[in-house]
Scaffold this motif. Structure first.
Motif, short mmCIF file in Angstrom:
data_model
loop_
_atom_site.label_atom_id
_atom_site.label_comp_id
_atom_site.label_asym_id
_atom_site.label_seq_id
_atom_site.Cartn_x
_atom_site.Cartn_y
_atom_site.Cartn_z
N VAL A 120 48.88 53.52 38.87
CA VAL A 120 49.50 52.21 39.03
C VAL A 120 50.19 51.87 37.72
N ALA A 121 51.49 51.65 37.79
CA ALA A 121 52.27 51.42 36.58
C ALA A 121 51.78 50.18 35.83
N LYS A 122 52.00 50.20 34.53
CA LYS A 122 51.59 49.07 33.70
C LYS A 122 52.39 47.83 34.09
N SER A 123 51.70 46.72 34.23
CA SER A 123 52.38 45.46 34.55
C SER A 123 52.68 44.72 33.25
N PRO A 124 53.64 43.80 33.27
CA PRO A 124 54.05 43.13 32.03
C PRO A 124 52.92 42.29 31.42
N ILE A 125 52.94 42.19 30.11
CA ILE A 125 52.05 41.28 29.40
C ILE A 125 52.60 39.86 29.54
N ASP B 161 47.18 49.30 32.98
CA ASP B 161 46.82 48.10 32.23
C ASP B 161 45.50 48.28 31.50
N TYR B 162 44.83 49.41 31.74
CA TYR B 162 43.53 49.67 31.13
C TYR B 162 43.62 50.88 30.20
N LEU C 282 46.30 36.37 26.30
CA LEU C 282 47.27 37.21 27.02
C LEU C 282 46.55 37.99 28.12
N ASP C 283 47.33 38.44 29.07
CA ASP C 283 46.80 39.29 30.12
C ASP C 283 47.95 40.04 30.76
N HIS C 284 47.61 41.01 31.57
CA HIS C 284 48.63 41.70 32.34
C HIS C 284 48.95 40.87 33.59
#
Length: 740
Positions: free
Chosen positions: A511-516, A255-256, A591-593
Motif C-alpha cells: 500500500v503506497a505511502k499516504s501524504p503526511i 506509512d509504517y 502529524l499523521d498519515h
C-alpha cells in the motif's frame, strides 16, 4: 543400469492374460475396450513403486475387460500373473527370485491382446527385495542422518510460510539416508554465528530481505517452462510480499517503518544431491534410483490425469506444497522485529526497538539480546539508557508492534549468551531447527535474470520422474508412451503456471505511502519562565477519535524575535507587554498519515467558535488582561475528505497589513516537515522558501488581539500542498532543550 537393462530385454517372455480365465493360457483374439473409455491400458501410469517389506505380492490394475499381453525381461526377479477381482483385471506382481540388491527396477510392456499399437511401458520399482531387509524397513530410524534432518529434508513446504514448515514427504528421506553420502551431503563442522539487520524498512522490503536471507528471493523467483521434457527457467517477480507465517501484525502500508534483526547460529548443512537425478547436458542419464525415493502418491497424482484440465493444481499445492526442501541449514535462529507508524519522533526507530527489547525481554541473570546485538557492533541497537518513555501510551500513539521468535537450541530466562553457548553441546543437537535454505556455498547470481531460489520447485520432482522414465525406456518407447510423456509434461507445465498464481494469490499487495498531514494543532499554557524545562512532547487523546497522539512543540526559526532553535513561546515582549507575561504560550502539533486520520481543512484564531470547528487548547489571554479571548479553532475533515484538501503544514505568521502578498520570511515557526532547520544551508532555505511560496496562504484572524499594541501580531498560515518529496519526517528538526 542402462547396459544391464538392454541385456535383460534382449530376450523377453511374452505372457497372455485373459480377463476371464484362471490360468495363463491364451484365450483367443479380443478387441481392446478401455474400461473408463479414456485412459490407456495402464490408466496413464508410468511408475509403480512397490514395497515388499510386509507383502509378497502387489497388484497393477489394467484398463480392459479383455486379454492383455505382458512383456518382461526373461530373468526378472518378479513374477507376473493374471488375477480378477470385483470385475476388474489386475496383473499380480510377486517376488520370485532372490536378488543381491534391495531395490529392483523392472520395465514391463503391457498391451491389449492383438492391439500392439496400444502398448504401454511401465517401470516396476520393487523395494525391500532382500530377505534380510524384509520386515526391517524401519531399521534406519536410529541413523544419525535421520535425527533432525529427517523432519525436514525431502518434505514439501509452502515457500512463503514459516521457514522450515513441512507438508508431506515428497522424497522419502529414510530410504535416501540409507544410500549414504553418495546422495546426501552432510556438513556438521559448521559453527558460524551471523547477525543480519535492516532498519527503517517498509514491511514488504523487510520481508523481501528476510526471504533473500533464508534463500527464497521472491523478486527473483523461479518460473519453469516446459517443452516436452526440456525445461528452462525464467526469473519471475512476485508482485506482493509475504509474512513467512509471522501473521498479519505487520502492515503492508508504507506509512509504517520496521527494524528487523536475524541472529543465527549455523551448526550443520545438509543437501540432497539433486543434480544426480536431473537430466541435463552434463547428466544425460539421470540416476534411476530416484524413482524409488519419490512418494508413490506424488507420482500417481501427476501421471494419471487425462490432461491438464483434469488436474486440480490448487488441491495438489495445498497437499504437497509449492516446493521441496532438498537442502537446509540447521541450528538456531532468533528473529526480532519492531515496527511503528512513521512520524516525527524524537527517538529513532532503532532506539525504540532497543527500548522495547530491554523492557519486554529482560535477561533473568545472564546477557540479553541487547547485549549480544551491541557486542556484535550493531549500528542501530543501543545499550543502557532510560527506557521509561516507552510506556503503553507511547506504544498506542506510535502504533508500535513487535515480534520475537527463537527456534532451535534451549532458550531460558532470555539469556541469549547461554542460548548461543548451548550449541557447542553436542548432546543438544536434537534441538536444532531449520534456519534457512541457502547454504554457505551458494553464491547468488549477479545476473538479474537468474533466479535466486534455494528450494526445489514441486513440479521439478515430476519432471525428473518423466525424464528418468524416458531415459530408461530409450528406443523401446511406444507411441502411447510418447503420448503419455507429452500429457504428463502438459500437467507439469500447468502446475508450474498455477504455482505462480498460487503464490500471487497468497501475497500481500503493498500500500503506497499516504501524504503526511497535520492531525492536530494546539496552544497550551505553561509555567512562566520557560527556560526552566518546558516545553516537551506529550501524549494525549485525539479530540475526535479518542486514539492517543504524540504532540511536539513548534521550533522558533531565524525569523522569530526570541529563542531561535528552541521552542517558540509567544508571551514575550514582542508579543505582549511585559506586564502581561505571567504565563507562557507553547504551540504543539501532531502529524499523521492521511490514511490514518481525517486531517484538518481550516484553522482560525477566534473567540466565538464557528460551526463545525473545535477549540484546541487554552485561550490567548496571558492572564488578567482585557482583550479578545481567542482560541485555536480547527475544522477537521472526515472520511470522505480528499487528501488535496487536508492541511499539510501550519505556521505562525507575522501579520502584514501592507503588502497583501504571502511572504514566507514572515513565518517564524511551523510544523514538522515544513520547518526551517537550524543552521540551514542556502539550498535548504531556498527549497523551504519555494515550498511555502507556492500555494500557502494566511488567515486574517489574529491570535494576540486585544486592548494593547503587540509589536508582532500573529496570524495562522497553512498549505495543503504535499510536503517536499525530499523531506524525511524521521529527520525533523525538533527544538533544542534548554541547556543544549
Amino acid at each position: 543400469m542402462g547396459k544391464v537393462f538392454r541385456i535383460l530385454v534382449s530376450a523377453a517372455v511374452i505372457l497372455s492374460f485373459t480377463g476371464c480365465s484362471d490360468n495363463d493360457e491364451p484365450g483367443g483374439e479380443s478387441t481392446y475396450i478401455p474400461v473408463d473409455g479414456v485412459s490407456d491400458i495402464v490408466h496413464g501410469n508410468m511408475v509403480y513403486v512397490m514395497d515388499f517389506a510386509n507383502d509378497d505380492e502387489k497388484l497393477v490394475e489394467v484398463n480392459t475387460q479383455g486379454e492383455v499381453d505382458v512383456e518382461i525381461p526373461d530373468d526378472s526377479p518378479l513374477a507376473f500373473t493374471r488375477i480378477k477381482e470385483d470385475d476388474k483385471n489386475f496383473i499380480r506382481v510377486s517376488n520370485r527370485l532372490p536378488v543381491d540388491r534391495n531395490i529392483v527396477m523392472v520395465p514391463v510392456k503391457v498391451a491389449p491382446k492383438g492391439c500392439p499399437s496400444e502398448a504401454r511401458n511401465i517401470i516396476i520399482v520393487a523395494k525391500n527385495m532382500q530377505a534380510a531387509e524384509r520386515g526391517n524397513a524401519g531399521r534406519a530410524s536410529g541413523n544419525a542422518m535421520l535425527s533432525v534432518y529427517s523432519e525436514s529434508l525431502g518434505k514439501g513446504t509452502v515457500c512463503f510460510n514459516e521457514v522450515g514448515n513441512t507438508t508431506e514427504s515428497v522424497i522419502l528421506y529414510d530410504r535416501l539416508s540409507e544410500l549414504g553420502e553418495k546422495y546426501v551431503s552432510v556438513n556438521t563442522t559448521a559453527n558460524v554465528e551471523k547477525m543480519f539487520e535492516i532498519n527503517e524498512a517498509t514491511s514488504s522490503s523487510m520481508m523481501e530481505s528476510y526471504g533473500v536471507n533464508v534463500g527464497v528471493n521472491f523478486k527473483k523467483a523461479a518460473k519453469a517452462n516446459f517443452l516436452l521434457q526440456e525445461k528452462w527457467i525464467d526469473k519471475y517477480s512476485v508482485s506482493g510480499s509475504f509474512t513467512f507465517g509471522i501473521g498479519e501484525t505487520f502492515k503492508e502500508s508504507h506509512d509504517y517503518e520496521y527494524y528487523m534483526n536475524i541472529y543465527t547460529v549455523r551448526k550443520a548443512e545438509v543437501k540432497i544431491l539433486m543434480d544426480k537425478f536431473r537430466k541435463s547436458n552434463n547428466n544425460p542419464l539421470p540416476d534411476s534410483l530416484f524413482l524409488a525415493l519419490v512418494n508413490p502418491d506424488y507420482i500417481r497424482q501427476i501421471v494419471t490425469p487425462k490432461d491438464a484440465t483434469a488436474f486440480n493444481a490448487e488441491e495438489f499445492l495445498n497437499r504437497w506444497g509449492t516446493d521441496v526442501i532438498t537442502q537446509a541449514q540447521f541450528g538456531g535462529r532468533c528473529l526480532y522485529i519492531y515496527g511503528r507508524k512513521e512520524n516525527v519522533y524524537e527517538h529513532s526507530l532503532a532506539v525504540d526497538a532497543s527500548a522495547e527489547m530491554t523492557g519486554s525481554r529482560p535477561s533473568g541473570s545472564g546477557e540479553g539480546w541487547v547485549f549480544i546485538y551491541t557486542s556484535k557492533n550493531s549500528p542501530y541497537i543501543k545499550g543502557s539508557f532510560d527506557v521509561s518513555y516507552k510506556n503503553s501510551s507511547y506504544n498506542s500513539a506510535s502504533k508500535a508492534v513487535s515480534y520475537y521468535d527463537c527456534v532451535g537450541g534451549n532458550m531460558n530466562d532470555n539469556d541469549a549468551a547461554k542460548w548461543i553457548d548451548g550449541f557447542n553441546d553436542s548432546s543438544q543437537s536434537d534441538k536444532w531447527s531449520v534456519i534457512g535454505y541457502r547454504l554457505s556455498s551458494d553464491v547468488p547470481s549477479k545476473d538479474e535474470n537468474d533466479p535466486d531460489w534455494s528450494l526445489t520447485q514441486i513440479e521439478d520432482i515430476g519432471l525428473n520422474v518423466v525424464n528418468i522414465y524416458d531415459t530408461m525406456l530409450g528406443d523401446r518407447k511406444t507411441p502411447k508412451d510418447s503420448a503419455a510423456i507429452k500429457r504428463v509434461t502438459g500437467v507439469l507445465t500447468h502446475l508450474s503456471n498455477e504455482r505462480v498464481k498460487y503464490m500471487e494469490k497468497h501475497s500481500r499487495a503493498s500500500v503506497a505511502k499516504s501524504p503526511i498531514v497535520v492531525a492536530d494543532f494546539i496552544m497550551r499554557d505553561g509555567k512562566n519562565g520557560h527556560k526552566k524545562g518546558e516545553p516537551s512532547s506529550f501524549i494525549d487523546k485525539d479530540v475526535r477519535t479518542g486514539e492517543y497522539r504524540i504532540y511536539y512543540p513548534l521550533m522558533a526559526n531565524k525569523f522569530s524575535p526570541y529563542d531561535v532553535g528552541y521552542a517558540v513561546e509567544t508571551t514575550q515582549n514582542d508579543y505582549y507587554p511585559a506586564i502581561l507575561d505571567n504565563v507562557d504560550h507553547y504551540w504543539y502539533y501532531s502529524l499523521d498519515h492521511s490514511s490514518e486520520c481525517d486531517g484538518i481543512v481550516d484553522i482560525k484564531f477566534v473567540d466565538d467558535t464557528p460551526d463545525y470547528y473545535y477549540r484546541r487548547g487554552d485561550d490567548a489571554l496571558p492572564g488578567g488582561c482585557s482583550g479578545q479571548k481567542n482560541y485555536v479553532c480547527l475544522k477537521f475533515g472526515d472520511s470522505e475528505t480528499p487528501d488535496s484538501e487536508k492541511i499539510k503544514a501550519i505556521g505562525l505568521y507575522k501579520r502584514d497589513d501592507k503588502s497583501g502578498t504571502f511572504d514566507p520570511n514572515r513565518i517564524f515557526a511551523s510544523t514538522g516537515g515544513s520547518e526551517l532547520r537550524r543552521a540551514h544551508t542556502q539550498r535548504e532555505y531556498d527549497k523551504w522558501h519555494e515550498w511555502w511560496n507556492s500555494g500557502a496562504s494566511y488567515v486574517k484572524t489574529q491570535w494576540n488581539e486585544g486592548g494593547f499594541s503587540p509589536k508582532l501580531k500573529i496570524w495562522p498560515c497553512y498549505s495543503t500542498k504535499p510536503l517536499d518529496e525530499s523531506v524525511d519526517i524521521r529527520d525533523v528538526c525538533h527544538p533544542l532543550k534548554w541547556g543544549e
